[in-house]
Design an enzyme around this catalytic site. Structure first.
Site, PDB file in Angstrom:
ATOM      1  N   LYS A  56       6.868 -68.236   3.010  1.00  0.00           N
ATOM      2  CA  LYS A  56       7.870 -68.178   1.938  1.00  0.00           C
ATOM      3  C   LYS A  56       7.205 -68.476   0.595  1.00  0.00           C
ATOM      4  O   LYS A  56       6.566 -69.516   0.424  1.00  0.00           O
ATOM      5  CB  LYS A  56       8.985 -69.187   2.225  1.00  0.00           C
ATOM      6  CG  LYS A  56      10.006 -69.343   1.099  1.00  0.00           C
ATOM      7  CD  LYS A  56      11.129 -70.313   1.490  1.00  0.00           C
ATOM      8  CE  LYS A  56      12.063 -70.591   0.307  1.00  0.00           C
ATOM      9  NZ  LYS A  56      13.132 -71.564   0.627  1.00  0.00           N
ATOM     10  N   GLU A  60      18.180 -68.681   0.084  1.00  0.00           N
ATOM     11  CA  GLU A  60      17.474 -67.454  -0.307  1.00  0.00           C
ATOM     12  C   GLU A  60      16.176 -67.239   0.454  1.00  0.00           C
ATOM     13  O   GLU A  60      15.703 -66.122   0.569  1.00  0.00           O
ATOM     14  CB  GLU A  60      17.166 -67.495  -1.820  1.00  0.00           C
ATOM     15  CG  GLU A  60      15.888 -68.255  -2.222  1.00  0.00           C
ATOM     16  CD  GLU A  60      15.886 -69.718  -1.840  1.00  0.00           C
ATOM     17  OE1 GLU A  60      16.982 -70.281  -1.707  1.00  0.00           O
ATOM     18  OE2 GLU A  60      14.793 -70.290  -1.663  1.00  0.00           O
ATOM     19  N   ASP A  93      21.783 -70.145  -2.486  1.00  0.00           N
ATOM     20  CA  ASP A  93      20.663 -71.075  -2.363  1.00  0.00           C
ATOM     21  C   ASP A  93      19.966 -70.954  -0.991  1.00  0.00           C
ATOM     22  O   ASP A  93      18.890 -71.507  -0.795  1.00  0.00           O
ATOM     23  CB  ASP A  93      21.161 -72.508  -2.584  1.00  0.00           C
ATOM     24  CG  ASP A  93      20.040 -73.479  -2.912  1.00  0.00           C
ATOM     25  OD1 ASP A  93      18.904 -73.011  -3.134  1.00  0.00           O
ATOM     26  OD2 ASP A  93      20.308 -74.694  -2.941  1.00  0.00           O
ATOM     27  N   ARG A 137      15.496 -67.378   3.639  1.00  0.00           N
ATOM     28  CA  ARG A 137      15.687 -66.489   4.793  1.00  0.00           C
ATOM     29  C   ARG A 137      15.923 -65.054   4.341  1.00  0.00           C
ATOM     30  O   ARG A 137      15.611 -64.114   5.067  1.00  0.00           O
ATOM     31  CB  ARG A 137      16.837 -67.036   5.662  1.00  0.00           C
ATOM     32  CG  ARG A 137      18.156 -67.144   4.951  1.00  0.00           C
ATOM     33  CD  ARG A 137      19.130 -68.076   5.652  1.00  0.00           C
ATOM     34  NE  ARG A 137      18.907 -69.474   5.327  1.00  0.00           N
ATOM     35  CZ  ARG A 137      19.635 -70.474   5.805  1.00  0.00           C
ATOM     36  NH1 ARG A 137      20.620 -70.242   6.652  1.00  0.00           N
ATOM     37  NH2 ARG A 137      19.364 -71.715   5.449  1.00  0.00           N
ATOM     38  N   ASP A 141      12.902 -72.229  -7.102  1.00  0.00           N
ATOM     39  CA  ASP A 141      14.221 -72.060  -6.474  1.00  0.00           C
ATOM     40  C   ASP A 141      15.229 -72.954  -7.178  1.00  0.00           C
ATOM     41  O   ASP A 141      15.328 -74.142  -6.887  1.00  0.00           O
ATOM     42  CB  ASP A 141      14.130 -72.408  -4.984  1.00  0.00           C
ATOM     43  CG  ASP A 141      15.489 -72.350  -4.300  1.00  0.00           C
ATOM     44  OD1 ASP A 141      16.436 -71.774  -4.889  1.00  0.00           O
ATOM     45  OD2 ASP A 141      15.595 -72.879  -3.169  1.00  0.00           O
ATOM     46  N   ASP A 160       8.560 -74.513  -3.718  1.00  0.00           N
ATOM     47  CA  ASP A 160       9.212 -73.667  -2.712  1.00  0.00           C
ATOM     48  C   ASP A 160       8.336 -72.478  -2.307  1.00  0.00           C
ATOM     49  O   ASP A 160       8.767 -71.629  -1.538  1.00  0.00           O
ATOM     50  CB  ASP A 160      10.580 -73.198  -3.242  1.00  0.00           C
ATOM     51  CG  ASP A 160      11.617 -73.054  -2.137  1.00  0.00           C
ATOM     52  OD1 ASP A 160      11.375 -73.582  -1.037  1.00  0.00           O
ATOM     53  OD2 ASP A 160      12.651 -72.412  -2.379  1.00  0.00           O
ATOM     54  N   LYS A 206      21.512 -75.601  -7.841  1.00  0.00           N
ATOM     55  CA  LYS A 206      21.181 -76.923  -7.324  1.00  0.00           C
ATOM     56  C   LYS A 206      21.509 -77.991  -8.356  1.00  0.00           C
ATOM     57  O   LYS A 206      21.537 -77.704  -9.558  1.00  0.00           O
ATOM     58  CB  LYS A 206      19.671 -77.003  -7.035  1.00  0.00           C
ATOM     59  CG  LYS A 206      19.220 -76.219  -5.819  1.00  0.00           C
ATOM     60  CD  LYS A 206      17.732 -76.401  -5.588  1.00  0.00           C
ATOM     61  CE  LYS A 206      17.262 -75.609  -4.392  1.00  0.00           C
ATOM     62  NZ  LYS A 206      17.835 -76.049  -3.111  1.00  0.00           N
TER      63      LYS A 206
HETATM   64  N1  BES Z   1      14.099 -74.421  -0.739  1.00  0.00           N
HETATM   65  C1  BES Z   1      15.325 -74.922  -0.249  1.00  0.00           C
HETATM   66  C2  BES Z   1      15.150 -75.974   0.850  1.00  0.00           C
HETATM   67  C3  BES Z   1      14.648 -77.300   0.386  1.00  0.00           C
HETATM   68  C4  BES Z   1      15.471 -78.165  -0.314  1.00  0.00           C
HETATM   69  C5  BES Z   1      13.368 -77.686   0.691  1.00  0.00           C
HETATM   70  C6  BES Z   1      14.978 -79.396  -0.724  1.00  0.00           C
HETATM   71  C7  BES Z   1      12.883 -78.931   0.310  1.00  0.00           C
HETATM   72  C8  BES Z   1      13.686 -79.771  -0.418  1.00  0.00           C
HETATM   73  C9  BES Z   1      16.145 -73.786   0.340  1.00  0.00           C
HETATM   74  O1  BES Z   1      16.040 -72.579  -0.319  1.00  0.00           O
HETATM   75  C10 BES Z   1      17.573 -74.211   0.254  1.00  0.00           C
HETATM   76  O2  BES Z   1      18.062 -74.344  -0.831  1.00  0.00           O
HETATM   77  N2  BES Z   1      18.208 -74.394   1.400  1.00  0.00           N
HETATM   78  C11 BES Z   1      19.558 -74.814   1.448  1.00  0.00           C
HETATM   79  C12 BES Z   1      20.250 -74.059   2.543  1.00  0.00           C
HETATM   80  C13 BES Z   1      21.724 -74.257   2.552  1.00  0.00           C
HETATM   81  C14 BES Z   1      22.345 -73.623   1.341  1.00  0.00           C
HETATM   82  C15 BES Z   1      22.268 -73.639   3.814  1.00  0.00           C
HETATM   83  C16 BES Z   1      19.568 -76.313   1.711  1.00  0.00           C
HETATM   84  O3  BES Z   1      18.759 -76.793   2.513  1.00  0.00           O
HETATM   85  O4  BES Z   1      20.377 -77.000   1.107  1.00  0.00           O
HETATM   86 ZN    ZN Z   2      14.307 -72.232  -1.285  1.00  0.00          ZN
HETATM   87 MN    MN Z   3      17.357 -72.440  -1.940  1.00  0.00          MN
END
Ligand code: BES
Ligand code: ZN
Ligand code: MN
Length: 499
Positions: free
Chosen positions: A267, A351, A349, A353, A272, A290, A279
């Site tokens: 990734k 994104e 968010d 996947r 992000d 990210d 966020k």
């Molecule tokens: N890049 C983030 C995941 C992340 C968050 C990694 C904080 C490390 C620290 C990812 O893109 C994300 O935002 N995932 C969401 C998914 C949710 C919306 C289902 C998450 O984990 O909140």
């Molecule tokens: Zn992300």
């Molecule tokens: Mn995200």
């Protein structure tokens, strides 16, 4: 840094510093005892004071020891002898190298602790060299006046007890040096902020990596090319950003022509912000990290090339930003992936996947022997496993075990979570083939992997969620370079170069 492993008499070798390990209750190792004898019991007398109690990572510098040709002598605590292993040695040596790097000593000679067999010697030297690389890492590219280290540590020599240990140590040092360099590359890319490390920058770095190396080939796909391939999911993410997305493909051909490659898919979100599902502001800067999955692919490919591993490896890094904008994905939008499956984007968010699924479908064309994707995919993985273990999910038990074992062996560990069919229903959508988030609150790391599993049916696949392990927060904020050690170890084992 230069690393050497050899036989020799520590007392007569000329060096800026002798590094001598001591176990708890002030027990010297075999080589330490021999040295102490040559020094007329000097070390034993210092230990008697009990200021130094050999706690793992404790250090004590002594100057101008008499009876040897070293300017300094650094005692390093190795902890309890009964639980001593490569991880303990790595921790101890990291402290030793940190002390040395600021001391003015440009070289050192470390006496290897008692490693009766070559396997342990291999692991001890691997751990120590990786520790040296980590301890001397600095990221000051963005400081106007980098803090200069006038006399950095430049050369580390390990003294072994037998010819066989020397061979194991030399092999370990070469492997660890390449892993260290790969980790350094991954850290540098990751620590670079989002305004400088863009998808275009990453693409240029991939091209740079391949320059002058006949075994490496980099291909960059533009948005127009991705459009023609039908990557509607990936492109929907970058539509909200002014930086064009790139699909970076790095092929390392070290194996026989025609032998199926291992594919590493990372990734590469260079920033992000969450998109329209934006966020919260706190710590959002860390979302420059990210792209750590992608950075680990760069680092691992670089390590393969440095070691000239006899294996074919393909690195695929989908790279984009995720920002809110008038043209960005909106919750409820439905996109069509390269596989033909449609996706309802309930949270912009989620994104990672969305860009990975198209990159995974693209990877099918390489007919890979195995695919490992690496992603800072879910905050839920930090809740589940914290900052030590990467999350592992896989559609093939043998591959899962192979990845877990590689991580265990090199101390860059992963922990498996279930990828049971019963979780798949969480992705049901009333309007598309699937939603991009799971319904309900629990199991976010698992439902994210379930989503990816719908795009990985054509091959053996393992997924590493590195959200908790790719970087450290707080005052030691910075990329860790993980899981470059795990991935390189996995490939070394596939090449039967270690076990
Ligand atoms: N890049 C983030 C995941 C992340 C968050 C990694 C904080 C490390 C620290 C990812 O893109 C994300 O935002 N995932 C969401 C998914 C949710 C919306 C289902 C998450 O984990 O909140
Ligand atoms: Zn992300
Ligand atoms: Mn995200």
């Amino acid at each position: 840094m230069k690393y050497i492993c050899k036989l020799g008499d520590a007392a007569t070798l000329r060096t800026a510093c002798l590094v001598v390990g001591v176990h708890k209750s002030n027990q010297l190792t075999t080589l330490g005892l021999a040295l102490d004898e040559a020094l007329g019991g000097q070390i034993g007398r210092v230990l008697k004071h009990r200021d130094f109690n050999a706690e793992a990572g404790q250090t004590q510098m002594l100057y101008d020891p008499t009876g040897c040709s070293a300017a300094r002598l650094l005692l390093v605590g190795l902890g309890d002898r009964k639980v001593f292993n490569a991880a303990a040695y790595g921790k101890a040596m990291k402290a030793a190298f940190a002390a040395l790097n600021g001391s003015g000593a440009a070289d050192c000679i470390a006496l290897l602790p008692n490693g009766a067999d070559d396997d342990l010697t291999y692991r001890l030297v691997r751990a120590a060299v990786e520790a040296a690389e980590a301890a001397t890492y600095r990221f000051d590219r963005c400081k106007s006046q980098p803090t200069e280290n006038k006399r950095p540590l430049k050369k580390v020599t390990f003294i072994a007890q037998s010819r066989k240990q020397v061979n194991a140590g030399e092999r370990a040092a070469a492997h660890a040096q390449a892993i260290g360099n790969g980790s350094r590359l991954a850290k540098d890319l990751a620590n670079l902020p989002g305004n400088l490390c863009t998808p275009t920058y990453l693409a240029e770095q991939a091209q740079q990596l391949a320059r002058g190396n006949r075994k490496l080939k980099t291909t960059i796909l533009s948005e127009a090319q991705m459009q023609r391939l039908g990557m509607g999911s990936l492109l929907s993410v970058s539509r909200g950003s002014r930086q064009p997305a790139k699909l970076i493909i790095m092929e390392y051909n070290g194996g026989k022509t025609g032998s199926k490659p291992v594919a590493l898919v990372g990734k590469g979100l260079t920033f992000d912000a969450g998109g329209i599902s934006i966020k919260p502001a706190a710590n959002m800067d860390e979302m420059k990290y990210d792209m750590c999955g992608g950075a680990s692919v760069f680092g691992t490919i670089a390590a393969c090339a440095e070691l000239e591993l006899p294996i074919n490896v393909v690195g695929v890094v989908p790279s984009s930003e995720n920002l809110p904008d008038g043209d960005a994905n909106k919750p409820g939008d439905i996109v069509t992936s390269m596989s033909g499956q449609t996706i309802e984007i309930l949270n912009t968010d989620a994104e990672g996947r969305l860009i990975l699924c198209d990159a995974l479908t693209y990877t099918e064309r390489f007919e890979p022997a195995a695919v490992i994707d690496i992603a800072t995919l879910t905050g839920a993985c930090i809740v589940a496993l914290g900052d030590q273990a990467s999350g592992l999910l896989a559609n093939d038990d043998k591959l899962a075990t192979e990845v877990l074992d590689a991580g265990q062996a090199c101390g860059d560990r992963a922990w498996q979570l279930p990828l049971w069919d019963e979780y798949q229903g969480h992705l049901d959508s009333n309007f598309a083939d699937m939603a991009n988030i799971g319904s309900g609150r629990g199991g976010g790391t698992i439902t994210a992997a379930c989503f990816l599993s719908r795009f990985t049916k054509a091959f053996k696949w393992a997924h590493l969620d590195i959200a908790g392990t790719a970087w450290m927060t707080g005052k030691d904020k910075g990329a860790t370079g993980r899981p470059v050690p795990l991935l390189t170890e996995f490939l070394l084992r596939r090449c039967k170069l270690t076990d």
